[in-house]
Scaffold this motif. Structure first.
Motif, short mmCIF file in Angstrom:
data_model
loop_
_atom_site.label_atom_id
_atom_site.label_comp_id
_atom_site.label_asym_id
_atom_site.label_seq_id
_atom_site.Cartn_x
_atom_site.Cartn_y
_atom_site.Cartn_z
N THR A 77 0.83 -1.21 0.00
CA THR A 77 0.00 0.00 0.00
C THR A 77 0.86 1.26 0.00
OG1 THR A 77 -1.72 -1.19 1.23
CG2 THR A 77 -1.87 1.21 1.19
N THR A 78 1.94 1.24 0.77
CA THR A 78 2.85 2.39 0.78
C THR A 78 3.48 2.59 -0.59
OG1 THR A 78 3.37 1.91 3.10
CG2 THR A 78 4.80 3.46 1.95
N ALA A 79 3.88 1.50 -1.23
CA ALA A 79 4.43 1.60 -2.58
C ALA A 79 3.41 2.19 -3.54
CB ALA A 79 4.86 0.21 -3.06
N THR A 80 2.16 1.78 -3.40
CA THR A 80 1.10 2.32 -4.25
C THR A 80 0.91 3.81 -4.03
OG1 THR A 80 -0.04 0.17 -4.19
CG2 THR A 80 -1.34 2.09 -4.87
N LEU A 100 -3.45 8.33 2.34
CA LEU A 100 -3.11 6.93 2.13
C LEU A 100 -1.67 6.66 2.54
CD1 LEU A 100 -3.92 4.14 0.99
CD2 LEU A 100 -3.09 4.92 -1.24
N TYR A 101 -0.78 7.57 2.18
CA TYR A 101 0.64 7.42 2.51
C TYR A 101 0.86 7.47 4.02
CZ TYR A 101 5.64 8.55 2.70
OH TYR A 101 6.99 8.55 2.98
N GLY A 102 0.27 8.45 4.70
CA GLY A 102 0.43 8.57 6.15
C GLY A 102 -0.12 7.37 6.89
N THR A 103 -1.27 6.85 6.44
CA THR A 103 -1.87 5.69 7.09
C THR A 103 -1.00 4.45 6.90
OG1 THR A 103 -4.09 6.58 6.76
CG2 THR A 103 -3.91 4.21 7.14
N ALA A 104 -0.55 4.22 5.67
CA ALA A 104 0.25 3.03 5.39
C ALA A 104 1.60 3.08 6.10
CB ALA A 104 0.45 2.88 3.87
N PHE A 170 9.68 -0.30 -1.41
CA PHE A 170 8.63 -0.87 -0.56
C PHE A 170 8.12 -2.20 -1.11
CE2 PHE A 170 8.44 3.38 1.30
CZ PHE A 170 8.28 3.06 2.64
N LEU A 171 8.08 -2.33 -2.43
CA LEU A 171 7.70 -3.62 -3.02
C LEU A 171 8.76 -4.67 -2.69
CD1 LEU A 171 6.32 -2.57 -6.52
CD2 LEU A 171 5.01 -3.30 -4.51
N ALA A 172 10.03 -4.29 -2.77
CA ALA A 172 11.09 -5.23 -2.40
C ALA A 172 11.00 -5.61 -0.93
CB ALA A 172 12.46 -4.60 -2.70
#
Length: 401
Positions: A77-80, A100-104, A170-172
């Motif tokens: 989600t952070t990567a997204t 979205l970024y702050g929550t993730a 973040f995906l890695a």
């Protein structure tokens, strides 16, 4: 590969991109997207506020379904969210992505602590957390160097490349977290227990005050150097390197001295004293017209600041783990993690108003705040210990006659 190494590699993977993001994001939002400073500040503040509110629900989700799967989901989600910043063209969409970024980000940090508590032997979480913090700072330093290159090029393509690098990191990290053993889930309760734990709430509030050093370093010190001292503005980057290198080299050594709650309380108390000293030295940097003297004073202040930061971190990690019930680490770490979001949300307004508005006197007020918070931690921890002892005793079944 051991869980400790996997956690460290996952931390390194996303921290490199984070370092680049921290250095370039403000200019990207302003110069490429075209947002005003007020819009950027509002969007990011709201994002961290939403993240703070989401901390407990996300932590309970980790307890109920297991922290590994939730951590992987939050990393994706952070990567997204980071990748979505590339597509932002309006203020409204920027605010949504910032939330979205702050929550993730807030949730991922908390769930990682629950993973750590579930995978590492009880005597080691603070030391391992220090290793992860040192790894984080090393990655941030590499990312900041890449960010500096993008700032030098100052092109849309350079900024977009770094945002995509952050998303890839973040995906890695998500793929690496999948390699960890599963941590068993625990039954959920209808009401969050941490909301009824007033001593733990007080400890979290005190930690929030201590974490005001974060916007102090990233926002107030650069403004102070540029507007109130005769030191060169490039000294800001030197101070950042000192901070990063100090944590990288010495955080683990500082954390190894914390063995239990008395040591942790003492570490936070010493952090308050050292942060007071750092603020007093920062105040002195505005006196005189010599650029070299101002620079020397600022270097001393930063050395004190990074020592206080390491003492605070080591104590806070031990306190947050030791006071959390074994079956509620996700919930409790989610709540304790809101102190980071709150410090990021409230710190810039409070610190810039007091320090930049009141000058040297403002530094003394902020230093006094650190001192009071550091001194208050020990009695708050003792209250939490007594409260937990009573709870554990009442929960034990009565012995048969």
């Amino acid at each position: 590969m051991s869980p400790r190494r996997v956690l460290a590699l996952a931390q390194l993977a996303n921290s490199i991109g984070d370092g680049a993001y921290l250095v370039t994001s403000a200019l990207y939002f302003a110069r490429i997207i075209g947002l005003t400073p007020t819009q950027i500040g509002f969007g990011l503040t709201l994002g961290w506020a939403v993240g703070a509110l989401a901390g407990i629900p996300i932590g309970r989700l980790a307890d109920r379904h297991g922290p590994r799967g939730v951590a992987v989901l939050l990393a994706v989600t952070t990567a997204t969210a980071v990748a979505s910043f590339v597509l932002v063209r309006s203020f409204a969409v920027f605010v949504l992505v910032a939330c979205l970024y702050g929550t993730a980000q807030t949730g991922l940090s908390a769930v990682r602590q629950a993973l750590l508590a579930g995978l590492i032997e009880p005597a080691k979480p603070t030391e391992v957390r220090a290793v992860l913090q040192a790894t984080l700072n090393g990655g941030l330093a590499v990312g900041a160097a890449l960010g500096g290159l993008a700032l030098h090029l100052d092109t849309r393509e350079a900024y977009l490349t770094l945002f995509l690098l952050d998303a890839a990191g973040f995906l890695a990290a998500a793929l690496m977290l999948l390699r960890l053993p599963a941590v068993p889930a625990v039954p959920s309760r209808r009401r969050p227990a941490v909301l009824r734990d007033r001593p733990y709430a007080l400890v979290t509030l005190i930690n929030t005050v201590m974490l005001f050093y974060m916007p102090l370093l990233s926002l107030v010190v650069p403004l102070w150097i540029a507007q109130r001292t005769s030191a060169p503005t490039w000294l800001v980057s030197v101070l950042l390197v000192i901070n990063t290198a100090g944590v990288l080299l010495f955080q683990v050594r500082v954390a190894r001295r914390v063995q239990g709650l008395p040591d942790a309380s003492r570490s936070v108390r010493h952090a308050g004293l050292v942060m007071l000293a750092a603020c007093m030295v920062f105040a002195l940097s505005a006196t005189g017209s010599s650029a070299w003297l101002a620079a020397a004073v600022l270097l001393i202040a930063m050395a004190l600041q990074v020592l206080g930061e390491m003492l605070q971190a080591a104590g806070a990690w031990e306190i947050s783990f030791a006071l959390a019930p074994d079956d509620k680490h996700g919930e409790y770490q989610g709540f304790f993690g809101t102190s980071v979001a709150l410090a990021r949300m409230l710190g810039p307004v409070v610190l810039t108003t007091v320090v930049m508005g009141w000058g040297a006197a403002g530094w003394l007020v902020i230093g006094a705040g650190f001192l009071v918070a550091g001194l208050a931690m020990a009695p708050a921890v003792r209250w939490a210990e007594r409260s937990r002892t009573r709870t554990d005793t009442s929960a034990q079944p009565a012995s048969p006659e």
